[in-house]
Design a protein around this motif. Structure first.
Motif, PDB file in Angstrom:
ATOM      1  N   ALA A 120       0.831  -1.198   0.000  1.00 44.18           N
ATOM      2  CA  ALA A 120       0.000   0.000   0.000  1.00 44.18           C
ATOM      3  C   ALA A 120       0.869   1.252   0.000  1.00 44.18           C
ATOM      4  CB  ALA A 120      -0.913   0.007   1.226  1.00 44.18           C
ATOM      5  N   PRO A 121       0.449   2.301  -0.682  1.00 43.38           N
ATOM      6  CA  PRO A 121       1.224   3.550  -0.675  1.00 43.38           C
ATOM      7  C   PRO A 121       1.077   4.275   0.654  1.00 43.38           C
ATOM      8  CG  PRO A 121      -0.812   3.845  -1.892  1.00 43.38           C
ATOM      9  CD  PRO A 121      -0.742   2.389  -1.547  1.00 43.38           C
ATOM     10  N   VAL A 122       2.108   5.010   1.038  1.00 44.59           N
ATOM     11  CA  VAL A 122       2.032   5.827   2.249  1.00 44.59           C
ATOM     12  C   VAL A 122       0.995   6.924   2.064  1.00 44.59           C
ATOM     13  CG1 VAL A 122       3.318   7.358   3.791  1.00 44.59           C
ATOM     14  CG2 VAL A 122       4.430   5.345   2.815  1.00 44.59           C
ATOM     15  N   LYS A 123       0.987   7.513   0.859  1.00 44.49           N
ATOM     16  CA  LYS A 123       0.023   8.542   0.506  1.00 44.49           C
ATOM     17  C   LYS A 123      -0.513   8.254  -0.889  1.00 44.49           C
ATOM     18  CE  LYS A 123       2.319  12.209   3.166  1.00 44.49           C
ATOM     19  NZ  LYS A 123       2.972  13.554   3.097  1.00 44.49           N
ATOM     20  N   LEU A 126       1.500   7.724  -4.522  1.00 41.35           N
ATOM     21  CA  LEU A 126       2.861   7.220  -4.386  1.00 41.35           C
ATOM     22  C   LEU A 126       2.908   5.734  -4.712  1.00 41.35           C
ATOM     23  CD1 LEU A 126       4.027   8.972  -1.086  1.00 41.35           C
ATOM     24  CD2 LEU A 126       4.496   9.661  -3.450  1.00 41.35           C
ATOM     25  N   GLY A 127       4.109   5.222  -4.839  1.00 45.38           N
ATOM     26  CA  GLY A 127       4.281   3.795  -5.065  1.00 45.38           C
ATOM     27  C   GLY A 127       4.123   2.998  -3.783  1.00 45.38           C
ATOM     28  N   PRO A 128       4.369   1.698  -3.806  1.00 44.55           N
ATOM     29  CA  PRO A 128       4.190   0.862  -2.614  1.00 44.55           C
ATOM     30  C   PRO A 128       5.136   1.255  -1.486  1.00 44.55           C
ATOM     31  CG  PRO A 128       5.363  -0.338  -4.325  1.00 44.55           C
ATOM     32  CD  PRO A 128       4.867   0.923  -4.952  1.00 44.55           C
ATOM     33  N   ARG A 129       4.703   1.000  -0.292  1.00 40.41           N
ATOM     34  CA  ARG A 129       5.507   1.316   0.898  1.00 40.41           C
ATOM     35  C   ARG A 129       6.854   0.585   0.837  1.00 40.41           C
ATOM     36  NH1 ARG A 129       3.145   3.105   5.698  1.00 40.41           N
ATOM     37  NH2 ARG A 129       1.152   2.574   4.747  1.00 40.41           N
ATOM     38  N   VAL A 130       6.833  -0.642   0.348  1.00 47.48           N
ATOM     39  CA  VAL A 130       8.053  -1.437   0.166  1.00 47.48           C
ATOM     40  C   VAL A 130       8.127  -1.842  -1.299  1.00 47.48           C
ATOM     41  CG1 VAL A 130       9.203  -3.617   0.742  1.00 47.48           C
ATOM     42  CG2 VAL A 130       8.119  -2.267   2.543  1.00 47.48           C
ATOM     43  N   SER A 131       9.246  -1.560  -1.941  1.00 46.12           N
ATOM     44  CA  SER A 131       9.382  -1.825  -3.368  1.00 46.12           C
ATOM     45  C   SER A 131       9.309  -3.321  -3.669  1.00 46.12           C
ATOM     46  CB  SER A 131      10.704  -1.272  -3.880  1.00 46.12           C
ATOM     47  OG  SER A 131      11.796  -1.998  -3.330  1.00 46.12           O
ATOM     48  N   LEU A 191      -1.475  -4.661  -7.442  1.00 50.18           N
ATOM     49  CA  LEU A 191      -2.232  -4.525  -8.683  1.00 50.18           C
ATOM     50  C   LEU A 191      -3.541  -3.780  -8.454  1.00 50.18           C
ATOM     51  CD1 LEU A 191      -1.566  -8.057 -10.189  1.00 50.18           C
ATOM     52  CD2 LEU A 191      -0.587  -5.881 -10.932  1.00 50.18           C
ATOM     53  N   GLY A 192      -4.073  -3.894  -7.235  1.00 51.71           N
ATOM     54  CA  GLY A 192      -5.289  -3.158  -6.911  1.00 51.71           C
ATOM     55  C   GLY A 192      -5.071  -1.656  -6.920  1.00 51.71           C
ATOM     56  N   ASN A 193      -3.808  -1.256  -6.662  1.00 54.86           N
ATOM     57  CA  ASN A 193      -3.471   0.162  -6.676  1.00 54.86           C
ATOM     58  C   ASN A 193      -2.895   0.614  -8.017  1.00 54.86           C
ATOM     59  OD1 ASN A 193      -4.143   0.798  -3.959  1.00 54.86           O
ATOM     60  ND2 ASN A 193      -2.306  -0.289  -3.293  1.00 54.86           N
ATOM     61  N   GLU A 194      -2.839  -0.294  -8.974  1.00 55.25           N
ATOM     62  CA  GLU A 194      -2.246   0.030 -10.277  1.00 55.25           C
ATOM     63  C   GLU A 194      -3.018   1.183 -10.945  1.00 55.25           C
ATOM     64  OE1 GLU A 194      -2.340  -2.853 -13.648  1.00 55.25           O
ATOM     65  OE2 GLU A 194      -0.193  -2.993 -13.205  1.00 55.25           O
ATOM     66  N   GLY A 195      -2.267   2.078 -11.495  1.00 57.12           N
ATOM     67  CA  GLY A 195      -2.889   3.242 -12.109  1.00 57.12           C
ATOM     68  C   GLY A 195      -2.979   4.435 -11.190  1.00 57.12           C
ATOM     69  N   LYS A 196      -2.789   4.180  -9.874  1.00 54.24           N
ATOM     70  CA  LYS A 196      -2.833   5.278  -8.895  1.00 54.24           C
ATOM     71  C   LYS A 196      -1.442   5.742  -8.510  1.00 54.24           C
ATOM     72  CE  LYS A 196      -7.008   3.242  -6.825  1.00 54.24           C
ATOM     73  NZ  LYS A 196      -7.551   2.700  -5.571  1.00 54.24           N
ATOM     74  N   ALA A 197      -0.450   4.853  -8.690  1.00 57.45           N
ATOM     75  CA  ALA A 197       0.893   5.158  -8.214  1.00 57.45           C
ATOM     76  C   ALA A 197       1.858   5.289  -9.380  1.00 57.45           C
ATOM     77  CB  ALA A 197       1.390   4.050  -7.279  1.00 57.45           C
ATOM     78  N   PRO A 198       2.821   6.189  -9.288  1.00 53.63           N
ATOM     79  CA  PRO A 198       3.843   6.319 -10.315  1.00 53.63           C
ATOM     80  C   PRO A 198       4.856   5.195 -10.198  1.00 53.63           C
ATOM     81  CG  PRO A 198       4.283   7.842  -8.540  1.00 53.63           C
ATOM     82  CD  PRO A 198       2.950   7.198  -8.234  1.00 53.63           C
ATOM     83  N   ALA A 199       5.820   5.194 -11.088  1.00 54.86           N
ATOM     84  CA  ALA A 199       6.779   4.099 -11.128  1.00 54.86           C
ATOM     85  C   ALA A 199       7.692   4.082  -9.920  1.00 54.86           C
ATOM     86  CB  ALA A 199       7.622   4.192 -12.412  1.00 54.86           C
ATOM     87  N   THR A 201       9.128   4.053  -6.130  1.00 54.01           N
ATOM     88  CA  THR A 201       8.633   3.418  -4.919  1.00 54.01           C
ATOM     89  C   THR A 201       9.440   3.897  -3.740  1.00 54.01           C
ATOM     90  OG1 THR A 201      10.106   1.536  -5.217  1.00 54.01           O
ATOM     91  CG2 THR A 201       7.908   1.356  -6.172  1.00 54.01           C
ATOM     92  N   GLN A 202       8.918   3.577  -2.553  1.00 52.28           N
ATOM     93  CA  GLN A 202       9.614   3.907  -1.321  1.00 52.28           C
ATOM     94  C   GLN A 202      10.219   2.651  -0.747  1.00 52.28           C
ATOM     95  OE1 GLN A 202       7.115   5.982   1.365  1.00 52.28           O
ATOM     96  NE2 GLN A 202       6.819   7.708  -0.004  1.00 52.28           N
ATOM     97  N   GLY A 203      11.220   2.803   0.087  1.00 54.38           N
ATOM     98  CA  GLY A 203      11.812   1.677   0.773  1.00 54.38           C
ATOM     99  C   GLY A 203      12.638   0.793  -0.125  1.00 54.38           C
ATOM    100  N   ALA A 204      13.125   1.286  -1.289  1.00 52.79           N
ATOM    101  CA  ALA A 204      13.904   0.468  -2.210  1.00 52.79           C
ATOM    102  C   ALA A 204      15.260   0.119  -1.614  1.00 52.79           C
ATOM    103  CB  ALA A 204      14.089   1.228  -3.509  1.00 52.79           C
TER     104      ALA A 204
END
Length: 204
Positions: A120-123, A126-131, A191-199, A201-204
């Protein structure tokens, strides 16, 4: 590394761990002893061996062994990890079996599994919390002593708030099936968040 459910009461074991954790992190009631010193000791533990020397671990081991669970390394891992958890993001602790109820729960509250939370994104936006790459490295780990410090970092990336019941069960039964389940839940949420987040990610 997983263990059998035979002759155990999984729900009761988790309830004992949850009660232990709440007593550990909550401010003491009037007239009750404080556990803040033991909490600090657990947080300072850098590995499972150091956890074994903290009295709070032994209290937890005593409680869960009375329910038929006496796997010391797993209990130590859970004790050490939960010392860093400041909040439970899934108070209900149960995953609805009905597909419609699952979707309603997904939309109405925070993810109720650790893997889904990591995706899940932090905000919003954004991308996923963990890449993906970091998540893939995590689920490739099989040995508990290696898993422990990695999960500590993951908990901190999640803001020290995770679905506690799911964390307990995941660590307790960390095996090939659990690792597959985490992968499925992570990518389902991603995938449920696909389209909402840019490429990025956080926590990479």
């Amino acid at each position: 590394m997983g263990e059998s459910l035979k002759d155990q009461n999984p729900a009761k074991v988790v309830d004992e761990v949850l009660d232990w954790w709440r007593q550990l992190v909550a401010p003491p009631e009037t007239g009750q002893p404080s556990r803040r010193g033991e909490l600090a000791e657990l947080r300072r533990a850098k590995n499972l061996e150091e956890v074994l020397f903290v009295p709070a671990y032994h209290r937890l081991f005593y409680r869960v062994s009375a329910q038929g669970w006496a796997h010391g390394p797993s209990v130590a891992a859970i004790a050490g990890l939960l010392a860093h958890v400041k909040g439970d993001t899934a108070m209900a602790g149960q995953i609805p079996s009905d597909a419609t109820a699952q979707e309603e729960q997904r939309q109405s509250k925070a993810p109720d599994t650790v893997a889904a939370l990591l995706a899940a994104p932090v905000k919003p936006g954004l991308g996923p919390r963990v890449s993906e790459s970091r998540f893939q490295r995590l689920v490739a780990i099989r040995e508990l002593p290696v898993l422990y410090p990695n999960l500590l970092r993951i908990i901190h990336l999640a803001g020290d708030r995770v679905p506690v019941r799911d964390l307990i069960q995941s660590v307790r039964y960390w095996n090939d099936r659990q690792r597959r389940d985490w992968t499925f839940r992570y990518y389902t949420a991603l995938l449920g968040n696909e389209g909402k987040a840019p490429a990025q990610t956080q926590g990479a």
